[in-house]
Design a protein around this motif. Structure first.
Motif, short mmCIF file in Angstrom:
data_model
loop_
_atom_site.label_atom_id
_atom_site.label_comp_id
_atom_site.label_asym_id
_atom_site.label_seq_id
_atom_site.Cartn_x
_atom_site.Cartn_y
_atom_site.Cartn_z
N GLU A 1 -67.25 105.78 23.88
CA GLU A 1 -65.99 105.30 24.42
C GLU A 1 -66.01 103.77 24.56
N PRO A 2 -64.88 103.10 24.33
CA PRO A 2 -63.56 103.67 24.05
C PRO A 2 -63.29 103.94 22.56
N ASP A 3 -64.28 103.61 21.69
CA ASP A 3 -64.05 103.79 20.26
C ASP A 3 -63.78 105.25 19.89
N LYS A 4 -64.41 106.17 20.62
CA LYS A 4 -64.21 107.59 20.32
C LYS A 4 -62.75 107.97 20.50
N THR A 5 -62.16 107.58 21.63
CA THR A 5 -60.75 107.89 21.88
C THR A 5 -59.85 107.14 20.91
N LYS A 6 -60.19 105.90 20.60
CA LYS A 6 -59.39 105.12 19.65
C LYS A 6 -59.34 105.82 18.29
N TYR A 7 -60.48 106.36 17.88
CA TYR A 7 -60.53 107.05 16.59
C TYR A 7 -59.73 108.35 16.64
N GLU A 8 -59.78 109.04 17.76
CA GLU A 8 -59.00 110.28 17.91
C GLU A 8 -57.50 109.98 17.81
N ILE A 9 -57.07 108.88 18.43
CA ILE A 9 -55.65 108.51 18.35
C ILE A 9 -55.30 108.14 16.92
N TYR A 10 -56.17 107.38 16.28
CA TYR A 10 -55.92 107.00 14.87
C TYR A 10 -55.73 108.25 14.00
N THR A 11 -56.63 109.21 14.15
CA THR A 11 -56.56 110.42 13.34
C THR A 11 -55.27 111.18 13.59
N LYS B 1 -54.38 107.81 25.66
CA LYS B 1 -54.94 109.15 25.82
C LYS B 1 -55.95 109.09 26.94
N ASP B 2 -55.83 110.01 27.87
CA ASP B 2 -56.67 110.00 29.07
C ASP B 2 -56.52 108.64 29.76
N GLU B 3 -57.63 107.95 30.03
CA GLU B 3 -57.52 106.68 30.75
C GLU B 3 -57.48 105.47 29.82
N TYR B 4 -57.43 105.71 28.51
CA TYR B 4 -57.49 104.59 27.56
C TYR B 4 -56.13 104.33 26.93
N THR B 5 -55.80 103.06 26.80
CA THR B 5 -54.56 102.63 26.16
C THR B 5 -54.88 101.53 25.17
N PHE B 6 -54.30 101.63 23.96
CA PHE B 6 -54.54 100.65 22.91
C PHE B 6 -53.22 100.21 22.29
N LYS B 7 -53.13 98.93 21.97
CA LYS B 7 -52.00 98.47 21.19
C LYS B 7 -52.05 99.13 19.82
N GLY B 8 -50.88 99.34 19.23
CA GLY B 8 -50.86 99.98 17.91
C GLY B 8 -51.70 99.24 16.90
N SER B 9 -51.61 97.91 16.89
CA SER B 9 -52.35 97.11 15.92
C SER B 9 -53.86 97.13 16.18
N GLU B 10 -54.27 97.47 17.41
CA GLU B 10 -55.69 97.59 17.70
C GLU B 10 -56.27 98.85 17.07
N ILE B 11 -55.44 99.88 16.97
CA ILE B 11 -55.89 101.13 16.36
C ILE B 11 -55.93 101.00 14.85
N ASP B 12 -54.88 100.41 14.30
CA ASP B 12 -54.82 100.15 12.87
C ASP B 12 -53.73 99.13 12.63
N ARG B 13 -53.95 98.21 11.70
CA ARG B 13 -52.96 97.17 11.45
C ARG B 13 -51.62 97.75 11.01
N ASN B 14 -51.62 98.96 10.46
CA ASN B 14 -50.38 99.60 10.05
C ASN B 14 -49.67 100.31 11.19
N PHE B 15 -50.27 100.31 12.37
CA PHE B 15 -49.68 101.01 13.50
C PHE B 15 -48.97 100.06 14.46
N SER B 16 -48.67 98.86 14.03
CA SER B 16 -47.86 97.97 14.86
C SER B 16 -46.44 98.54 14.91
N TYR B 17 -45.67 98.14 15.92
CA TYR B 17 -44.32 98.70 16.05
C TYR B 17 -43.46 98.35 14.83
N SER B 18 -43.53 97.10 14.37
CA SER B 18 -42.67 96.69 13.26
C SER B 18 -42.95 97.50 12.00
N LYS B 19 -44.22 97.78 11.71
CA LYS B 19 -44.56 98.53 10.50
C LYS B 19 -44.18 100.00 10.62
#
Length: 307
Positions: free
Chosen positions: A161-171, A215-233
């Motif tokens: 953590e927090p990479d584990k949760t970040k990857y789960e959100i990405y998937t 997810k759970d106690e972790y929050t990530f900006k869309g672009s932190e999870i993947d550059r394609n997950f920003s709001y504009s994209k």
């Protein structure tokens, strides 16, 4: 090819760590006595006396390769790659050892070197993380090495953590966005996976500037999870499938979403299949390097090693 760099204050813990791993093999040594690990440590320490002001004279680099390249990575090839890497990184005219480990499915070696060179000068570590990335790419191209592309190569079971949760959100987002025709569907699908969506607004207006996932106690900006997950994209991906800007409920993690038009058939689905990498080179699963080698005091049987 991935490089992971560490620096430390004591050679004893670092040398013992790389040499005492099961099936560790000392492939090459330069400028040190190799009759025993004690001789290697003593050789390194003697040279540090030429520049006692340097607090962290220990250089430790793990070079890891994809298991795809295992057949071509003989001991001789590993030595060649390590030496070319050191030359490109300007780690020259100093003591070093190259040790190969067999405890992972991917081939990898450890380089332990003296940051005080043979003339008593300090080997610079300026911008070494950036240079490390560039050198690895250069050698990968030169030698035709396979380079894992994208997050699919990440070994999720080894993430913390927090990479584990970040990857789960990405998937989850990657899987559901291809099945969703609009924001409402995406939000509904992610909610079922206990993933929330929050929107960032510009000042006190209803204009949306960004997006984050939680997810759970972790929050990530869309672009932190993947550059394609920003709001504009993501919003461009949905075409006309926008969000309500008037009267939306900003207190809700889901935000009010108007019923959007379906995605045109000609929508660029390469967005889904062409998602880029999530982690930097330092996140690629490589053999772990202890943060403080001097604190590693596990008792192990001494193992013989040879050149």
């Amino acid at each position: 090819m991935i490089g992971k760099i560490k620096k430390g204050s004591g050679f004893k813990g670092c040398v013992n760590y790389v040499l005492e791993k099961e099936q560790a093999v000392l492939l090459h040594a330069e400028g040190v006595l190799t009759e025993s690990s004690r001789d290697i440590i003593r050789s390194f320490c003697m040279q540090t006396e030429m520049n006692p002001g340097l607090k962290k004279p220990v250089g430790h680099i793990a070079l890891s390769y994809s298991a795809v390249n295992a057949p071509k990575l003989t001991d001789e090839k590993m030595i060649q790659l390590a030496q070319e890497y050191m030359h490109e990184m300007k780690i020259t005219d100093t003591q070093y050892i190259i040790v190969r480990h067999q405890d992972r499915e991917h081939p990898h070696v450890h380089i332990v070197f003296n940051r005080i060179d043979n003339n008593g000068k300090t080997i610079s570590d300026k911008n070494d993380m950036y240079r490390n990335e560039q050198v690895c790419k250069k050698l990968k191209t030169k030698h035709g090495l396979y380079f894992a592309v994208g997050k699919e190569q990440v070994k999720q079971h080894r993430l913390r953590e927090p990479d584990k949760t970040k990857y789960e959100i990405y998937t989850a987002v990657k899987n559901e966005i291809g099945k969703s025709k609009n924001w409402q569907q995406l939000q509904r699908q992610l909610t079922e996976k206990n993933i929330g969506i929050q929107f960032k607004y510009k000042g006190q207006t209803d204009e949306i500037q960004g997006i984050s996932f939680s997810k759970d106690e972790y929050t990530f900006k869309g672009s932190e999870i993947d550059r394609n997950f920003s709001y504009s994209k993501l919003d461009r991906y949905f075409g006309d499938a926008g969000l309500t800007t008037a009267g939306s409920n900003k207190q809700s993690s889901g935000k009010s979403i108007r019923e959007p038009a379906p995605i045109p058939d000609k929508a660029d689905n390469s967005f889904v299949t062409g998602l880029g990498g999530l982690f930097s080179a330092s996140s690629f699963p490589v053999d772990e390097i202890p943060d403080n080698p001097d604190l590693r005091k596990k008792k192990k049987k001494k193992r013989q090693f040879k050149l």
